[in-house]
Motif scaffolding. Structure first.
Motif, PDB file in Angstrom:
ATOM      1  N   GLU A 221       0.798  -1.274  -0.044  1.00 37.57           N
ATOM      2  CA  GLU A 221      -0.145  -0.083  -0.147  1.00 37.57           C
ATOM      3  C   GLU A 221       0.908   1.272   0.056  1.00 37.57           C
ATOM      4  OE1 GLU A 221      -2.708   1.884   3.443  1.00 37.57           O
ATOM      5  OE2 GLU A 221      -3.705   0.174   2.390  1.00 37.57           O
ATOM      6  N   SER A 222       2.004   1.152   0.832  1.00 40.14           N
ATOM      7  CA  SER A 222       2.861   2.338   0.750  1.00 40.14           C
ATOM      8  C   SER A 222       3.515   2.422  -0.399  1.00 40.14           C
ATOM      9  CB  SER A 222       3.811   2.346   1.932  1.00 40.14           C
ATOM     10  OG  SER A 222       4.893   3.116   2.207  1.00 40.14           O
ATOM     11  N   LEU A 223       3.925   1.469  -1.050  1.00 43.05           N
ATOM     12  CA  LEU A 223       4.744   1.453  -2.322  1.00 43.05           C
ATOM     13  C   LEU A 223       3.484   2.278  -3.524  1.00 43.05           C
ATOM     14  CD1 LEU A 223       6.767  -1.754  -2.274  1.00 43.05           C
ATOM     15  CD2 LEU A 223       7.652   0.537  -1.955  1.00 43.05           C
ATOM     16  N   SER A 224       2.437   1.862  -3.302  1.00 42.23           N
ATOM     17  CA  SER A 224       1.515   2.220  -4.299  1.00 42.23           C
ATOM     18  C   SER A 224       1.514   3.897  -4.438  1.00 42.23           C
ATOM     19  CB  SER A 224       0.327   1.472  -4.464  1.00 42.23           C
ATOM     20  OG  SER A 224      -0.523   1.953  -5.417  1.00 42.23           O
ATOM     21  N   GLN A 225       1.426   4.302  -2.996  1.00 42.73           N
ATOM     22  CA  GLN A 225       1.295   5.783  -2.604  1.00 42.73           C
ATOM     23  C   GLN A 225       2.559   6.405  -3.145  1.00 42.73           C
ATOM     24  OE1 GLN A 225       0.523   5.978   1.429  1.00 42.73           O
ATOM     25  NE2 GLN A 225      -1.657   5.061   1.179  1.00 42.73           N
ATOM     26  N   ARG A 226       3.590   5.717  -3.044  1.00 42.96           N
ATOM     27  CA  ARG A 226       4.800   6.620  -3.197  1.00 42.96           C
ATOM     28  C   ARG A 226       5.192   6.464  -4.953  1.00 42.96           C
ATOM     29  NH1 ARG A 226       8.426   9.209   0.266  1.00 42.96           N
ATOM     30  NH2 ARG A 226      10.158   8.468  -1.245  1.00 42.96           N
ATOM     31  N   PHE A 227       4.553   5.611  -5.505  1.00 38.61           N
ATOM     32  CA  PHE A 227       4.725   5.476  -7.263  1.00 38.61           C
ATOM     33  C   PHE A 227       4.260   6.604  -7.611  1.00 38.61           C
ATOM     34  CE2 PHE A 227       3.162   3.913 -11.005  1.00 38.61           C
ATOM     35  CZ  PHE A 227       4.485   3.552 -11.566  1.00 38.61           C
ATOM     36  N   LYS A 228       3.233   7.318  -7.066  1.00 39.33           N
ATOM     37  CA  LYS A 228       2.772   8.640  -7.689  1.00 39.33           C
ATOM     38  C   LYS A 228       3.758   9.779  -7.861  1.00 39.33           C
ATOM     39  CE  LYS A 228      -1.742   8.306  -5.030  1.00 39.33           C
ATOM     40  NZ  LYS A 228      -2.610   9.055  -3.962  1.00 39.33           N
ATOM     41  N   ASN A 229       4.912   9.849  -7.086  1.00 37.53           N
ATOM     42  CA  ASN A 229       5.774  10.500  -7.165  1.00 37.53           C
ATOM     43  C   ASN A 229       6.774  10.193  -8.510  1.00 37.53           C
ATOM     44  OD1 ASN A 229       5.322  11.876  -4.659  1.00 37.53           O
ATOM     45  ND2 ASN A 229       6.720  10.507  -3.601  1.00 37.53           N
ATOM     46  N   HIS A 230       6.878   8.791  -8.639  1.00 40.34           N
ATOM     47  CA  HIS A 230       7.517   8.685 -10.053  1.00 40.34           C
ATOM     48  C   HIS A 230       6.783   8.794 -11.188  1.00 40.34           C
ATOM     49  CE1 HIS A 230      10.742   6.146  -8.060  1.00 40.34           C
ATOM     50  NE2 HIS A 230       9.967   6.190  -7.028  1.00 40.34           N
ATOM     51  N   LEU A 231       5.577   8.759 -11.284  1.00 39.52           N
ATOM     52  CA  LEU A 231       4.644   9.182 -12.211  1.00 39.52           C
ATOM     53  C   LEU A 231       4.849  10.527 -12.660  1.00 39.52           C
ATOM     54  CD1 LEU A 231       1.254   7.302 -11.988  1.00 39.52           C
ATOM     55  CD2 LEU A 231       3.052   6.759 -13.744  1.00 39.52           C
TER      56      LEU A 231
END
Length: 236
Positions: A221-231
């Motif tokens: 769940e945390s990784l998916s939230q952090r992925f927004k920054n990469h997008l």
């Protein structure tokens, strides 16, 4: 593992019309006696699947062989050259671009794939086309968010983090006995010279006994939230 692999059709991708593709990159290497050789691949697939569930990206099947040369002393480990891995990724990226997908995310499940950093650097010289995920800060945030007791250095291989994610997404892959397989080897100064056999007899460096299904769920769940920054970084 089947539920971690894409079953999309060409029509599905056409309707989705994604601008970004996600490529899980794992390994086929020892993870002690109780974790499967495909541990890193399963984890990369789990992260990529979670990302695809939460964001508009195209999920690709995994690259399951990579740079595992430090594990060569253990039965079952298989490696490919860094140049081979780079060539595979280059071919995939080029093929995707012919169908209009210009952005590629490398979801790395194996810490020994150092070459991926150089691949991403080179891909972004003239345009923002590629990112490597998760990065160290992403992993740190996932550990903190999920309440893990270990850090990335002491829990390097087949430990709390990997066990937790497997317990959440594919518990059938774990063999009984991981609960007593903890192994500490904080001083690994010459890992690249001596390999894993110099620092662990079992193949484990970490604390699988601390792994829980809930920690795995929260980590993803945390990784998916952090992925927004990469997008966002790819889009800027």
């Amino acid at each position: 593992m089947d539920h971690l692999l894409t079953g999309a059709t060409s029509a599905d991708v056409r309707a989705q019309n994604p601008a970004v593709a996600v490529l899980p990159i794992g390994s086929f290497e020892q993870h002690g006696d109780y974790h499967p050789l495909i541990t890193d691949t399963a984890i990369a697939c789990a992260i990529a699947q979670k990302i695809a569930d939460d964001h508009n990206v195209m999920l690709l099947p995994p690259v399951s062989f990579s740079c595992s040369h430090e594990h060569a002393g253990f039965s079952g480990s298989v490696s490919i050259r860094a140049t081979t891995l780079a060539a595979i990724i280059g071919d995939i990226k080029e093929s995707l671009s012919t169908s209009g997908i210009k952005k590629l995310v490398l979801v790395n499940g194996h810490g020994g794939n150092y070459v991926l950093q150089n691949i991403v650097q080179e891909a972004n010289v003239t345009d923002r086309q590629m990112t490597l995920f998760p990065g160290p800060l992403d992993w740190h945030s996932a550990r903190t968010y999920s309440g893990m007791k270990t850090n990335a250095h002491e829990d390097m291989h087949a430990g709390e983090l990997e066990t937790s994610i497997l317990l959440h997404v594919a518990p059938e892959l774990l063999r009984s006995g991981y609960e007593t397989a903890d192994w500490r080897a904080d001083d690994r100064q010459f890992l690249l010279v001596k390999g894993m056999t110099a620092y662990t007899k079992s193949g484990v460096i970490g604390f699988p006994s601390l792994g829980t299904k809930e920690k795995g769920r929260l980590a993803l769940e945390s990784l998916s939230q952090r992925f927004k920054n990469h997008l966002q970084a790819l889009a800027e």
